[in-house]
Design a protein around this motif. Structure first.
Motif, PDB file in Angstrom:
ATOM      1  N   MET A 272      22.431 -39.687   8.666  1.00 27.79           N
ATOM      2  CA  MET A 272      22.607 -38.294   9.037  1.00 27.79           C
ATOM      3  C   MET A 272      21.788 -37.449   8.055  1.00 27.79           C
ATOM      4  O   MET A 272      21.768 -37.719   6.873  1.00 27.79           O
ATOM      5  CB  MET A 272      24.101 -37.961   8.951  1.00 27.79           C
ATOM      6  N   SER A 273      21.163 -36.428   8.557  1.00 27.69           N
ATOM      7  CA  SER A 273      20.329 -35.601   7.686  1.00 27.69           C
ATOM      8  C   SER A 273      21.156 -34.511   7.012  1.00 27.69           C
ATOM      9  O   SER A 273      22.214 -34.119   7.490  1.00 27.69           O
ATOM     10  CB  SER A 273      19.193 -34.963   8.491  1.00 27.69           C
ATOM     11  N   PHE A 274      20.625 -34.037   5.894  1.00 36.65           N
ATOM     12  CA  PHE A 274      21.266 -32.928   5.196  1.00 36.65           C
ATOM     13  C   PHE A 274      21.397 -31.727   6.130  1.00 36.65           C
ATOM     14  O   PHE A 274      22.423 -31.066   6.175  1.00 36.65           O
ATOM     15  CB  PHE A 274      20.420 -32.492   3.994  1.00 36.65           C
ATOM     16  N   GLU A 275      20.317 -31.437   6.854  1.00 35.70           N
ATOM     17  CA  GLU A 275      20.280 -30.232   7.682  1.00 35.70           C
ATOM     18  C   GLU A 275      21.340 -30.247   8.789  1.00 35.70           C
ATOM     19  O   GLU A 275      21.837 -29.206   9.179  1.00 35.70           O
ATOM     20  CB  GLU A 275      18.888 -30.032   8.291  1.00 35.70           C
ATOM     21  N   THR A 276      21.694 -31.409   9.297  1.00 35.43           N
ATOM     22  CA  THR A 276      22.670 -31.500  10.376  1.00 35.43           C
ATOM     23  C   THR A 276      24.051 -31.045   9.917  1.00 35.43           C
ATOM     24  O   THR A 276      24.688 -30.218  10.562  1.00 35.43           O
ATOM     25  CB  THR A 276      22.752 -32.954  10.904  1.00 35.43           C
ATOM     26  N   ASN A 277      24.525 -31.572   8.809  1.00 32.44           N
ATOM     27  CA  ASN A 277      25.877 -31.264   8.333  1.00 32.44           C
ATOM     28  C   ASN A 277      25.933 -30.118   7.342  1.00 32.44           C
ATOM     29  O   ASN A 277      27.006 -29.587   7.078  1.00 32.44           O
ATOM     30  CB  ASN A 277      26.523 -32.500   7.716  1.00 32.44           C
ATOM     31  N   LYS A 278      24.800 -29.780   6.733  1.00 28.16           N
ATOM     32  CA  LYS A 278      24.753 -28.702   5.739  1.00 28.16           C
ATOM     33  C   LYS A 278      25.833 -28.890   4.672  1.00 28.16           C
ATOM     34  O   LYS A 278      26.632 -28.010   4.396  1.00 28.16           O
ATOM     35  CB  LYS A 278      24.848 -27.341   6.411  1.00 28.16           C
ATOM     36  N   TRP A 279      25.824 -30.070   4.105  1.00 27.58           N
ATOM     37  CA  TRP A 279      26.818 -30.474   3.101  1.00 27.58           C
ATOM     38  C   TRP A 279      26.102 -31.284   2.034  1.00 27.58           C
ATOM     39  O   TRP A 279      25.299 -32.160   2.348  1.00 27.58           O
ATOM     40  CB  TRP A 279      27.882 -31.335   3.772  1.00 27.58           C
ATOM     41  N   ILE A 280      26.406 -31.006   0.763  1.00 27.63           N
ATOM     42  CA  ILE A 280      25.766 -31.709  -0.343  1.00 27.63           C
ATOM     43  C   ILE A 280      26.724 -31.820  -1.525  1.00 27.63           C
ATOM     44  O   ILE A 280      27.485 -30.895  -1.797  1.00 27.63           O
ATOM     45  CB  ILE A 280      24.462 -30.998  -0.773  1.00 27.63           C
ATOM     46  N   ARG A 281      26.680 -32.954  -2.205  1.00 24.33           N
ATOM     47  CA  ARG A 281      27.433 -33.147  -3.442  1.00 24.33           C
ATOM     48  C   ARG A 281      26.413 -33.227  -4.578  1.00 24.33           C
ATOM     49  O   ARG A 281      25.459 -34.002  -4.500  1.00 24.33           O
ATOM     50  CB  ARG A 281      28.262 -34.424  -3.396  1.00 24.33           C
ATOM     51  N   VAL A 282      26.622 -32.450  -5.612  1.00 22.68           N
ATOM     52  CA  VAL A 282      25.780 -32.495  -6.810  1.00 22.68           C
ATOM     53  C   VAL A 282      26.508 -33.378  -7.814  1.00 22.68           C
ATOM     54  O   VAL A 282      27.580 -33.020  -8.298  1.00 22.68           O
ATOM     55  CB  VAL A 282      25.531 -31.068  -7.360  1.00 22.68           C
ATOM     56  N   MET A 283      25.913 -34.554  -8.079  1.00 24.16           N
ATOM     57  CA  MET A 283      26.589 -35.539  -8.914  1.00 24.16           C
ATOM     58  C   MET A 283      25.581 -36.578  -9.387  1.00 24.16           C
ATOM     59  O   MET A 283      24.728 -37.016  -8.618  1.00 24.16           O
ATOM     60  CB  MET A 283      27.672 -36.247  -8.088  1.00 24.16           C
ATOM     61  N   CYS A 284      25.668 -36.955 -10.632  1.00 22.53           N
ATOM     62  CA  CYS A 284      24.820 -38.030 -11.161  1.00 22.53           C
ATOM     63  C   CYS A 284      25.558 -39.355 -11.107  1.00 22.53           C
ATOM     64  O   CYS A 284      26.780 -39.412 -11.219  1.00 22.53           O
ATOM     65  CB  CYS A 284      24.430 -37.729 -12.613  1.00 22.53           C
ATOM     66  N   ASP A 285      24.784 -40.398 -10.956  1.00 21.50           N
ATOM     67  CA  ASP A 285      25.260 -41.762 -11.103  1.00 21.50           C
ATOM     68  C   ASP A 285      24.039 -42.583 -11.492  1.00 21.50           C
ATOM     69  O   ASP A 285      22.907 -42.225 -11.138  1.00 21.50           O
ATOM     70  CB  ASP A 285      25.881 -42.282  -9.811  1.00 21.50           C
TER      71      ASP A 285
ATOM     72  N   GLY B  61      20.919 -44.528 -11.704  1.00 21.49           N
ATOM     73  CA  GLY B  61      19.923 -44.931 -10.723  1.00 21.49           C
ATOM     74  C   GLY B  61      19.916 -44.110  -9.451  1.00 21.49           C
ATOM     75  O   GLY B  61      19.197 -44.433  -8.506  1.00 21.49           O
ATOM     76  N   ALA B  62      20.688 -43.037  -9.411  1.00 25.49           N
ATOM     77  CA  ALA B  62      20.761 -42.194  -8.212  1.00 25.49           C
ATOM     78  C   ALA B  62      19.753 -41.046  -8.322  1.00 25.49           C
ATOM     79  O   ALA B  62      18.867 -41.059  -9.175  1.00 25.49           O
ATOM     80  CB  ALA B  62      22.181 -41.664  -8.039  1.00 25.49           C
ATOM     81  N   ASP B  63      19.903 -40.050  -7.447  1.00 28.14           N
ATOM     82  CA  ASP B  63      18.965 -38.921  -7.415  1.00 28.14           C
ATOM     83  C   ASP B  63      19.605 -37.576  -7.709  1.00 28.14           C
ATOM     84  O   ASP B  63      18.947 -36.550  -7.635  1.00 28.14           O
ATOM     85  CB  ASP B  63      18.272 -38.868  -6.053  1.00 28.14           C
ATOM     86  N   GLY B  64      20.894 -37.544  -8.006  1.00 26.37           N
ATOM     87  CA  GLY B  64      21.554 -36.294  -8.385  1.00 26.37           C
ATOM     88  C   GLY B  64      22.178 -35.513  -7.251  1.00 26.37           C
ATOM     89  O   GLY B  64      22.916 -34.562  -7.490  1.00 26.37           O
ATOM     90  N   VAL B  65      21.887 -35.884  -6.004  1.00 27.59           N
ATOM     91  CA  VAL B  65      22.519 -35.239  -4.844  1.00 27.59           C
ATOM     92  C   VAL B  65      22.917 -36.315  -3.832  1.00 27.59           C
ATOM     93  O   VAL B  65      22.274 -37.363  -3.731  1.00 27.59           O
ATOM     94  CB  VAL B  65      21.608 -34.178  -4.180  1.00 27.59           C
ATOM     95  N   TRP B  66      23.981 -36.018  -3.102  1.00 24.07           N
ATOM     96  CA  TRP B  66      24.573 -36.990  -2.176  1.00 24.07           C
ATOM     97  C   TRP B  66      24.902 -36.306  -0.859  1.00 24.07           C
ATOM     98  O   TRP B  66      25.259 -35.124  -0.837  1.00 24.07           O
ATOM     99  CB  TRP B  66      25.869 -37.541  -2.781  1.00 24.07           C
ATOM    100  N   ASP B  67      24.842 -37.063   0.224  1.00 21.26           N
ATOM    101  CA  ASP B  67      25.256 -36.509   1.514  1.00 21.26           C
ATOM    102  C   ASP B  67      26.748 -36.745   1.722  1.00 21.26           C
ATOM    103  O   ASP B  67      27.416 -37.339   0.880  1.00 21.26           O
ATOM    104  CB  ASP B  67      24.406 -37.065   2.658  1.00 21.26           C
ATOM    105  N   ASP B  68      27.271 -36.277   2.844  1.00 22.31           N
ATOM    106  CA  ASP B  68      28.717 -36.387   3.077  1.00 22.31           C
ATOM    107  C   ASP B  68      29.156 -37.798   3.451  1.00 22.31           C
ATOM    108  O   ASP B  68      30.347 -38.060   3.578  1.00 22.31           O
ATOM    109  CB  ASP B  68      29.201 -35.368   4.101  1.00 22.31           C
TER     110      ASP B  68
END
Length: 124
Positions: free
Chosen positions: A1-14, A16-23
């Motif tokens: 699912m794309s970011f634009e479809t749900n318009k939802w984002i989590r700002v979080m580090c883990d 090896g991740a990228d700092g943002v997550w989808d729903d």
């Protein structure tokens, strides 16, 4: 699912991740978001700070500048909300998550919730 479809984002580090997550809980490239390049750079730099601070994929205890890290993460989440005012922006607070994990060892699992360390950013 794309970011634009749900318009939802989590700002979080883990690690090896990228700092943002989808729903769906999938780490995503912040460059896929309609964000200004300087904000994308801040997200990536914040994630790099996290990664470089990890030892074997885990944040160290007392040596890590948690207050500064959490402050920058919250500032990034607030900037994301300003840039994407019609989106749901969730911030994952690493410091409160650590407190939650410590407390949850002595309490039933249901006693604490994600609300202890994860919350929605508003423009108020």
């Amino acid at each position: 699912m794309s970011f634009e479809t749900n318009k939802w984002i989590r700002v979080m580090c883990d690690y090896g991740a990228d700092g943002v997550w989808d729903d769906d809980g999938v780490s995503r490239d912040p460059e896929a978001l309609p964000l200004p390049p300087d904000l994308v750079g801040r997200i990536l730099k914040w994630q790099e700070w996290y990664d470089q601070s990890c030892v074997d994929g885990v944040l160290p205890g007392d040596d890590f500048e948690m207050d500064a890290f959490v402050s920058e993460g919250l500032a990034i989440a607030q900037s994301v909300k300003v840039a994407l005012p019609n989106w749901t922006v969730i911030y994952f607070d690493e410091a409160n998550f650590r407190k939650y994990r410590i407390q949850s060892r002595s309490l039933p699992t249901f006693a604490l919730s994600r609300l202890s360390f994860e919350y929605e950013i508003s423009l108020d």
